[in-house]
Write an enzyme that holds these catalytic residues in place. Structure first.
Site, short mmCIF file in Angstrom:
data_model
loop_
_atom_site.label_atom_id
_atom_site.label_comp_id
_atom_site.label_asym_id
_atom_site.label_seq_id
_atom_site.Cartn_x
_atom_site.Cartn_y
_atom_site.Cartn_z
N ALA A 80 14.89 23.40 -24.02
CA ALA A 80 14.11 23.33 -25.27
C ALA A 80 14.87 22.66 -26.41
O ALA A 80 14.40 22.65 -27.54
CB ALA A 80 13.69 24.74 -25.68
N ARG B 259 15.66 19.46 -26.88
CA ARG B 259 15.24 18.11 -27.29
C ARG B 259 13.94 17.74 -26.61
O ARG B 259 13.46 18.48 -25.74
CB ARG B 259 16.25 17.02 -26.89
CG ARG B 259 17.55 17.49 -26.46
CD ARG B 259 18.51 16.41 -26.13
NE ARG B 259 19.12 16.72 -24.84
CZ ARG B 259 19.07 15.94 -23.79
NH1 ARG B 259 18.44 14.79 -23.86
NH2 ARG B 259 19.64 16.32 -22.67
N VAL C 73 19.81 26.18 -15.42
CA VAL C 73 18.74 26.74 -14.59
C VAL C 73 18.97 26.53 -13.09
O VAL C 73 18.36 27.21 -12.27
CB VAL C 73 17.34 26.22 -15.00
CG1 VAL C 73 16.95 26.68 -16.38
CG2 VAL C 73 17.24 24.70 -14.85
N ASN D 115 10.60 23.53 -18.06
CA ASN D 115 10.62 22.16 -18.58
C ASN D 115 11.94 21.43 -18.30
O ASN D 115 11.96 20.21 -18.21
CB ASN D 115 10.36 22.20 -20.09
CG ASN D 115 10.69 20.90 -20.76
OD1 ASN D 115 9.92 19.94 -20.70
ND2 ASN D 115 11.86 20.82 -21.40
N SER E 267 5.67 15.59 -12.97
CA SER E 267 5.63 14.19 -13.40
C SER E 267 4.60 13.47 -12.53
O SER E 267 4.42 13.83 -11.35
CB SER E 267 7.00 13.54 -13.21
OG SER E 267 6.88 12.13 -13.33
N TYR F 298 14.19 12.14 -7.93
CA TYR F 298 13.33 12.68 -9.01
C TYR F 298 11.89 12.89 -8.50
O TYR F 298 11.30 13.95 -8.73
CB TYR F 298 13.36 11.72 -10.19
CG TYR F 298 12.61 12.17 -11.41
CD1 TYR F 298 13.14 13.13 -12.26
CD2 TYR F 298 11.36 11.62 -11.74
CE1 TYR F 298 12.45 13.55 -13.40
CE2 TYR F 298 10.68 12.03 -12.87
CZ TYR F 298 11.23 12.99 -13.70
OH TYR F 298 10.53 13.40 -14.82
N ALA G 7 10.87 13.28 -5.46
CA ALA G 7 10.84 14.38 -4.48
C ALA G 7 10.90 15.73 -5.20
O ALA G 7 10.19 16.68 -4.83
CB ALA G 7 12.00 14.24 -3.50
N LYS H 241 9.83 16.46 -8.19
CA LYS H 241 8.58 16.73 -8.90
C LYS H 241 7.43 16.99 -7.93
O LYS H 241 6.53 17.79 -8.22
CB LYS H 241 8.26 15.59 -9.87
CG LYS H 241 9.28 15.42 -10.99
CD LYS H 241 9.41 16.68 -11.85
CE LYS H 241 10.26 16.48 -13.08
NZ LYS H 241 10.38 17.66 -13.92
P1 NAP Z 1 15.27 15.17 -22.20
O1 NAP Z 1 14.91 14.67 -23.56
O2 NAP Z 1 16.34 14.49 -21.45
O3 NAP Z 1 15.61 16.75 -22.33
C1 NAP Z 1 15.96 17.47 -21.20
C2 NAP Z 1 16.14 18.92 -21.54
O4 NAP Z 1 16.48 19.63 -20.34
C3 NAP Z 1 17.26 19.18 -22.54
O5 NAP Z 1 16.90 20.22 -23.40
C4 NAP Z 1 18.42 19.63 -21.63
O6 NAP Z 1 19.34 20.53 -22.25
C5 NAP Z 1 17.67 20.39 -20.56
N1 NAP Z 1 18.43 20.53 -19.32
C6 NAP Z 1 18.89 19.56 -18.51
N2 NAP Z 1 19.53 20.11 -17.46
C7 NAP Z 1 19.47 21.45 -17.62
C8 NAP Z 1 19.93 22.56 -16.87
N3 NAP Z 1 20.61 22.38 -15.72
N4 NAP Z 1 19.68 23.80 -17.33
C9 NAP Z 1 19.01 24.00 -18.49
N5 NAP Z 1 18.53 22.98 -19.24
C10 NAP Z 1 18.76 21.72 -18.82
O7 NAP Z 1 14.00 15.16 -21.23
P2 NAP Z 1 12.43 15.12 -21.53
O8 NAP Z 1 12.00 13.71 -21.43
O9 NAP Z 1 12.11 15.91 -22.72
O10 NAP Z 1 11.90 15.84 -20.20
C11 NAP Z 1 11.47 17.20 -20.18
C12 NAP Z 1 10.75 17.45 -18.86
O11 NAP Z 1 9.63 16.57 -18.75
C13 NAP Z 1 11.62 17.19 -17.62
O12 NAP Z 1 11.32 18.12 -16.62
C14 NAP Z 1 11.18 15.81 -17.20
O13 NAP Z 1 11.41 15.58 -15.84
C15 NAP Z 1 9.71 15.86 -17.53
N6 NAP Z 1 9.09 14.56 -17.67
C16 NAP Z 1 9.49 13.69 -18.65
C17 NAP Z 1 8.87 12.44 -18.75
C18 NAP Z 1 9.26 11.45 -19.79
O14 NAP Z 1 8.70 10.33 -19.76
N7 NAP Z 1 10.12 11.76 -20.73
C19 NAP Z 1 7.87 12.09 -17.83
C20 NAP Z 1 7.50 13.00 -16.86
C21 NAP Z 1 8.11 14.23 -16.79
P3 NAP Z 1 20.67 19.99 -23.01
O15 NAP Z 1 20.15 19.20 -24.19
O16 NAP Z 1 21.40 21.19 -23.42
O17 NAP Z 1 21.36 19.11 -22.03
#
Ligand code: NAP
Length: 253
Positions: free
Chosen positions: A19, A21, A70, A96, A148, A161, A163, A165
């Site tokens: 949560a 970012r 997680v 998330n 995704s 990735y 796989a 999702k």
């Molecule tokens: P992001 O800006 O890179 O943020 C990722 C978040 O996940 C950060 O808060 C990070 O925490 C946290 N995180 C990463 N590894 C972790 C772990 N091992 N344990 C706990 N927290 C962890 O990504 P986002 O774009 O917001 O993506 C959020 C979700 O949406 C993801 O599941 C992603 O696959 C999905 N998604 C995103 C897109 C897109 O276009 N952006 C599209 C489809 C799906 P820290 O900041 O502390 O590292």
């Protein structure tokens, strides 16, 4: 007075993983705006998560940050346990947290495959595994997994990735079948291309060709995903379970 999470989320407790970012931050603030108390997980961005907690508190809800990876079974347990200890019930879990580590299959390292599966897929499993007994006891709960569109259609360069999702989607449907009779709804959201740190690193060429395939002719914003999470977290979606809702401007249909 026990809250039934009807109309607003006032008094409900929501856990949002990742949560600090991007999409997770936006989900957290949307749920706070509806009155939910928050347990906000992050892995390393401690300064960023404090700002999210502060913003939530300004919206007159209770909010705490819980550090934890997680992908680690015990750390996931601690996140869920802390939420239960502090707020007593857990009404909403949003899985998330996610990462990418892109490469073509011939160049993809084993550790990069394992890392992405462990965070994106096993991380969601870990949190659901620990929250399920609590929600079963309450005989209510909403579990929302952020998948995704890539988990539906695949993507060159994202074997790991995609796989992970696809696994999240299959897990969502399986757990929805297991827990439906106990008042627990389990759904997934499949975002398309959303403007966050995750997509920031992609080349202009990739961005341009992606945009060409989006009928609504814009990239998604984190708030676009948060709105649909709010629907799935509320009683408005009580008759919806085991579904994958694409939030992608029409990219995949
Ligand atoms: P992001 O800006 O890179 O943020 C990722 C978040 O996940 C950060 O808060 C990070 O925490 C946290 N995180 C990463 N590894 C972790 C772990 N091992 N344990 C706990 N927290 C962890 O990504 P986002 O774009 O917001 O993506 C959020 C979700 O949406 C993801 O599941 C992603 O696959 C999905 N998604 C995103 C897109 C897109 O276009 N952006 C599209 C489809 C799906 P820290 O900041 O502390 O590292």
């Amino acid at each position: 007075m026990e809250n039934d999470c009807k109309h607003t989320l006032k008094g409900c407790t929501a856990i949002v993983t990742g949560a600090s970012r991007g999409i997770g931050k936006s989900i957290a603030l949307k749920l706070a705006s509806l009155g939910a108390n928050l347990v906000l997980n992050y892995r390393s961005s401690s300064k960023e998560i404090e700002l999210v907690v502060q913003k939530a508190i300004e919206m007159k809800v209770e909010a705490i940050a819980v550090q934890g990876d997680v992908s680690d079974f015990q750390q996931s347990k601690n996140i869920i346990q802390k939420a239960k200890d502090i707020f007593g019930s857990i009404d909403i879990l949003v899985n998330n947290a996610g990462v990418t580590k892109d490469n073509l299959i011939l160049r993809m390292k084993e550790e990069d495959f394992d890392k992405v599966i462990n965070i994106n897929l096993k991380g969601a499993f870990n949190c659901i595994k620990h929250v399920a007994p609590i929600m079963l006891k309450q005989r209510k709960g909403k579990i929302i997994n952020i998948a995704s569109v890539v988990g539906i259609v695949g993507n060159a360069g994202q074997v790991n990735y995609a796989a992970s999702k696809a696994g999240v989607i299959a897990m969502t449907k399986s757990i929805a079948k297991e827990l439906g009779s106990k008042g627990i709804n389990v759904n997934a959201i499949a975002p398309g291309f959303v403007e966050t740190d995750m997509t920031e690193v992609l080349s202009d060429k990739v961005k341009e060709s992606t945009l060409n395939n989006i009928p609504l002719k814009r990239f998604g914003m984190p708030e676009d995903i948060a709105e649909v999470v709010a629907f799935l977290a509320s009683s408005s979606s009580n008759y919806v379970t085991g579904q994958v809702i694409n939030v992608d401007g029409g990219m995949v249909m």
